[in-house]
Design a protein around this motif. Structure first.
Motif, PDB file in Angstrom:
ATOM      1  N   ASP A  10       0.813  -1.200   0.055  1.00 51.29           N
ATOM      2  CA  ASP A  10      -0.095   0.129  -0.006  1.00 51.29           C
ATOM      3  C   ASP A  10       0.887   1.432   0.155  1.00 51.29           C
ATOM      4  O   ASP A  10       2.025   1.272   0.273  1.00 51.29           O
ATOM      5  N   SER A  11       0.263   2.149  -0.576  1.00 49.49           N
ATOM      6  CA  SER A  11       1.015   3.649  -0.615  1.00 49.49           C
ATOM      7  C   SER A  11      -0.066   4.798   0.017  1.00 49.49           C
ATOM      8  O   SER A  11      -1.352   4.496  -0.176  1.00 49.49           O
ATOM      9  N   LEU A  12       0.727   5.892   0.352  1.00 48.91           N
ATOM     10  CA  LEU A  12      -0.021   7.073   0.758  1.00 48.91           C
ATOM     11  C   LEU A  12       0.398   8.136   0.237  1.00 48.91           C
ATOM     12  O   LEU A  12       1.686   8.376   0.044  1.00 48.91           O
ATOM     13  N   TYR A  13      -0.422   9.272  -0.036  1.00 46.91           N
ATOM     14  CA  TYR A  13       0.253  10.616  -0.496  1.00 46.91           C
ATOM     15  C   TYR A  13      -0.167  11.471   0.703  1.00 46.91           C
ATOM     16  O   TYR A  13      -1.230  11.648   1.097  1.00 46.91           O
ATOM     17  N   LYS A  14       0.868  12.416   1.063  1.00 48.10           N
ATOM     18  CA  LYS A  14       0.442  13.537   1.798  1.00 48.10           C
ATOM     19  C   LYS A  14       0.896  14.874   1.314  1.00 48.10           C
ATOM     20  O   LYS A  14       2.004  15.064   0.932  1.00 48.10           O
ATOM     21  N   GLN A  15      -0.096  15.887   0.837  1.00 53.69           N
ATOM     22  CA  GLN A  15       0.353  16.968   0.429  1.00 53.69           C
ATOM     23  C   GLN A  15       1.147  17.927   1.258  1.00 53.69           C
ATOM     24  O   GLN A  15       1.263  17.554   2.579  1.00 53.69           O
ATOM     25  N   PRO A  16       1.742  18.968   0.896  1.00 53.97           N
ATOM     26  CA  PRO A  16       2.672  19.958   1.777  1.00 53.97           C
ATOM     27  C   PRO A  16       1.448  20.267   2.960  1.00 53.97           C
ATOM     28  O   PRO A  16       0.307  20.716   2.571  1.00 53.97           O
ATOM     29  N   ASP A  17       2.123  20.578   4.080  1.00 53.93           N
ATOM     30  CA  ASP A  17       1.476  21.074   5.495  1.00 53.93           C
ATOM     31  C   ASP A  17       0.389  20.077   5.704  1.00 53.93           C
ATOM     32  O   ASP A  17      -0.208  20.725   6.817  1.00 53.93           O
ATOM     33  N   ILE A  18      -0.060  19.074   5.045  1.00 48.66           N
ATOM     34  CA  ILE A  18      -1.251  18.356   5.878  1.00 48.66           C
ATOM     35  C   ILE A  18      -0.652  17.482   7.184  1.00 48.66           C
ATOM     36  O   ILE A  18       0.285  17.272   7.063  1.00 48.66           O
ATOM     37  N   VAL A  19      -1.388  17.623   8.386  1.00 48.82           N
ATOM     38  CA  VAL A  19      -1.169  16.958   9.390  1.00 48.82           C
ATOM     39  C   VAL A  19      -1.396  15.541   9.355  1.00 48.82           C
ATOM     40  O   VAL A  19      -2.404  14.922   8.616  1.00 48.82           O
ATOM     41  N   HIS A  20      -0.418  14.791   9.652  1.00 47.13           N
ATOM     42  CA  HIS A  20      -0.383  13.206   9.395  1.00 47.13           C
ATOM     43  C   HIS A  20       0.391  12.660  10.568  1.00 47.13           C
ATOM     44  O   HIS A  20       1.331  13.212  11.263  1.00 47.13           O
ATOM     45  N   GLY A  21       0.176  11.438  10.842  1.00 41.63           N
ATOM     46  CA  GLY A  21       0.979  10.514  11.605  1.00 41.63           C
ATOM     47  C   GLY A  21       0.389   9.319  11.729  1.00 41.63           C
ATOM     48  O   GLY A  21      -0.327   8.582  10.815  1.00 41.63           O
ATOM     49  N   ALA A  22       1.218   8.348  12.333  1.00 43.05           N
ATOM     50  CA  ALA A  22       0.792   6.846  12.466  1.00 43.05           C
ATOM     51  C   ALA A  22       1.186   6.050  13.587  1.00 43.05           C
ATOM     52  O   ALA A  22       1.898   6.542  14.294  1.00 43.05           O
ATOM     53  N   THR A  23       0.522   5.099  13.623  1.00 39.36           N
ATOM     54  CA  THR A  23       0.789   4.001  14.683  1.00 39.36           C
ATOM     55  C   THR A  23       1.138   2.657  14.104  1.00 39.36           C
ATOM     56  O   THR A  23       0.565   2.439  13.148  1.00 39.36           O
ATOM     57  N   CYS A  24       2.230   2.054  14.431  1.00 39.68           N
ATOM     58  CA  CYS A  24       2.803   0.988  14.040  1.00 39.68           C
ATOM     59  C   CYS A  24       1.869  -0.577  14.801  1.00 39.68           C
ATOM     60  O   CYS A  24       1.995  -0.463  15.874  1.00 39.68           O
ATOM     61  N   LEU A  25       0.985  -1.322  13.970  1.00 33.68           N
ATOM     62  CA  LEU A  25       0.296  -2.074  14.349  1.00 33.68           C
ATOM     63  C   LEU A  25       0.862  -3.626  14.310  1.00 33.68           C
ATOM     64  O   LEU A  25       0.672  -4.471  15.250  1.00 33.68           O
ATOM     65  N   GLU A  26       1.939  -3.505  13.496  1.00 36.91           N
ATOM     66  CA  GLU A  26       2.848  -4.798  13.340  1.00 36.91           C
ATOM     67  C   GLU A  26       4.082  -4.411  12.826  1.00 36.91           C
ATOM     68  O   GLU A  26       4.186  -3.828  11.944  1.00 36.91           O
TER      69      GLU A  26
END
Length: 110
Positions: free
Chosen positions: A78-94
């Motif tokens: 899978d892949s994700l795109y994040k445009q400039p200045d968008i708030v983003h974060g992640a939690t690792c499940l595995e």
């Protein structure tokens, strides 16, 4: 000035960003950068933003990503795109590895 074209894996070591997250910068120039990011299960990449465009490709593991107001569960391929200045974060499940591509390059990672 010559352009560097080859970035051997042995050239850069893993940087411990803390909290179960390590990263390794790969090829880069002024306009583009690739970064290998390793997460341990349960690691949280706090919500943040930056002026760079970013694409994240999941090499392995499972993650819960929040990008803007949307949340996604993603896995290998899978892949994700994040445009400039968008708030983003992640939690690792595995536990897993991501490949992040930034434009322009992240000066703060060098």
């Amino acid at each position: 000035m010559s352009v560097k074209n080859h970035f051997p894996a042995t050239e850069n070591s893993l940087f411990d960003a803390g909290g179960g997250l390590t990263r390794k910068v790969g090829a880069f120039n002024d306009n583009l950068m690739v970064v290998e990011v390793h997460f341990e299960t349960g690691t949280v990449a706090a919500r943040h933003h930056h002026p760079h465009e970013q694409i994240t490709y999941v090499i392995s593991g499972r993650f819960e990503f929040t990008v803007g107001d949307e949340t996604y569960i993603v896995g290998a391929g899978d892949s994700l795109y994040k445009q400039p200045d968008i708030v983003h974060g992640a939690t690792c499940l595995e536990a897993g590895t991501l490949l992040d591509v930034f434009t322009p390059h992240r000066e703060d990672f060098l």
